[in-house]
Design an enzyme around this catalytic site. Structure first.
Site, PDB file in Angstrom:
ATOM      1  N   CYS A  82     -46.912 -17.113  23.536  1.00 40.57           N
ATOM      2  CA  CYS A  82     -46.899 -18.844  23.444  1.00 40.57           C
ATOM      3  C   CYS A  82     -46.199 -19.483  22.414  1.00 40.57           C
ATOM      4  O   CYS A  82     -46.328 -19.054  21.152  1.00 40.57           O
ATOM      5  CB  CYS A  82     -49.212 -18.486  22.900  1.00 40.57           C
ATOM      6  N   CYS A  86     -31.916 -13.271  15.226  1.00 45.89           N
ATOM      7  CA  CYS A  86     -32.155 -13.969  13.440  1.00 45.89           C
ATOM      8  C   CYS A  86     -33.097 -13.578  12.854  1.00 45.89           C
ATOM      9  O   CYS A  86     -32.966 -14.339  11.664  1.00 45.89           O
ATOM     10  CB  CYS A  86     -31.070 -15.614  13.958  1.00 45.89           C
ATOM     11  N   CYS A 127     -29.515 -18.744  17.085  1.00 48.68           N
ATOM     12  CA  CYS A 127     -28.402 -18.111  17.332  1.00 48.68           C
ATOM     13  C   CYS A 127     -28.510 -17.944  18.608  1.00 48.68           C
ATOM     14  O   CYS A 127     -27.360 -18.095  19.165  1.00 48.68           O
ATOM     15  CB  CYS A 127     -29.364 -16.733  16.405  1.00 48.68           C
ATOM     16  N   CYS A 183     -32.602 -18.683  21.933  1.00 47.96           N
ATOM     17  CA  CYS A 183     -32.904 -19.565  20.494  1.00 47.96           C
ATOM     18  C   CYS A 183     -32.476 -20.709  20.201  1.00 47.96           C
ATOM     19  O   CYS A 183     -31.195 -20.424  20.244  1.00 47.96           O
ATOM     20  CB  CYS A 183     -33.201 -17.686  19.583  1.00 47.96           C
ATOM     21  N   CYS A 233     -37.106 -14.006  16.922  1.00 46.92           N
ATOM     22  CA  CYS A 233     -35.919 -13.578  17.658  1.00 46.92           C
ATOM     23  C   CYS A 233     -35.667 -12.449  16.790  1.00 46.92           C
ATOM     24  O   CYS A 233     -35.680 -12.444  15.537  1.00 46.92           O
ATOM     25  CB  CYS A 233     -35.355 -14.841  16.908  1.00 46.92           C
TER      26      CYS A 233
HETATM   27 ZN   LIG Z   1     -32.145 -16.418  17.492  1.00 48.73          ZN
END
Ligand SMILES: [Zn+2]
Length: 129
Positions: free
Chosen positions: A117, A97, A49, A46, A94
């Protein structure tokens, strides 16, 4: 309880496009991600984060213009019903976060039948040798 995000700090860390996609549920233009043609072994994290989300083992070429994966790492992402733009889709965020990553569809060609995707701008790549 999601990680608390300081949006002002995040705006300094990310490009305006990344911020828009991750925090305002934007979509990158298809075919623009440098990750699209990445074939080597890597982990994808990510961009907000740093949590690891996808492995290159799950990456495949979908022809859509967005980086595609047949599965996420266990527990790394969450799913939300998304009925915007007159479409019924499943948004992927995610789990750590809450940032927007992309969508998942049930037309994947691989063994899982899933096609994640994902906006390449949401991912950081760590190459593995
Ligand atoms: Zn994240």
């Amino acid at each position: 309880m999601k990680m608390q995000i300081n949006e002002e700090e995040l705006k300094k860390k990310l490009t305006p496009e990344q911020y828009h996609i991750l925090r305002e549920k934007g979509t990158e233009a298809p075919g623009t991600s440098p990750l699209l043609h990445e074939k080597g072994k890597a982990k994808f994290s990510c961009a907000v984060c740093g949590t690891r989300l996808f492995s290159s083992d799950a990456k495949f070429e979908s022809g859509t213009g967005w980086p595609s994966f047949d599965q996420a790492l266990p527990g790394a992402v969450e799913f939300h019903e998304d009925n915007t733009y007159g479409m019924s889709r499943t948004e992927v965020t995610c789990a750590t976060c809450g940032s927007h990553l992309g969508h998942v569809f049930n037309d994947g060609p691989e063994s899982t039948g899933k096609r994640y995707c994902i906006n390449g701008a949401c991912l950081l790549m760590q190459k593995e040798s």
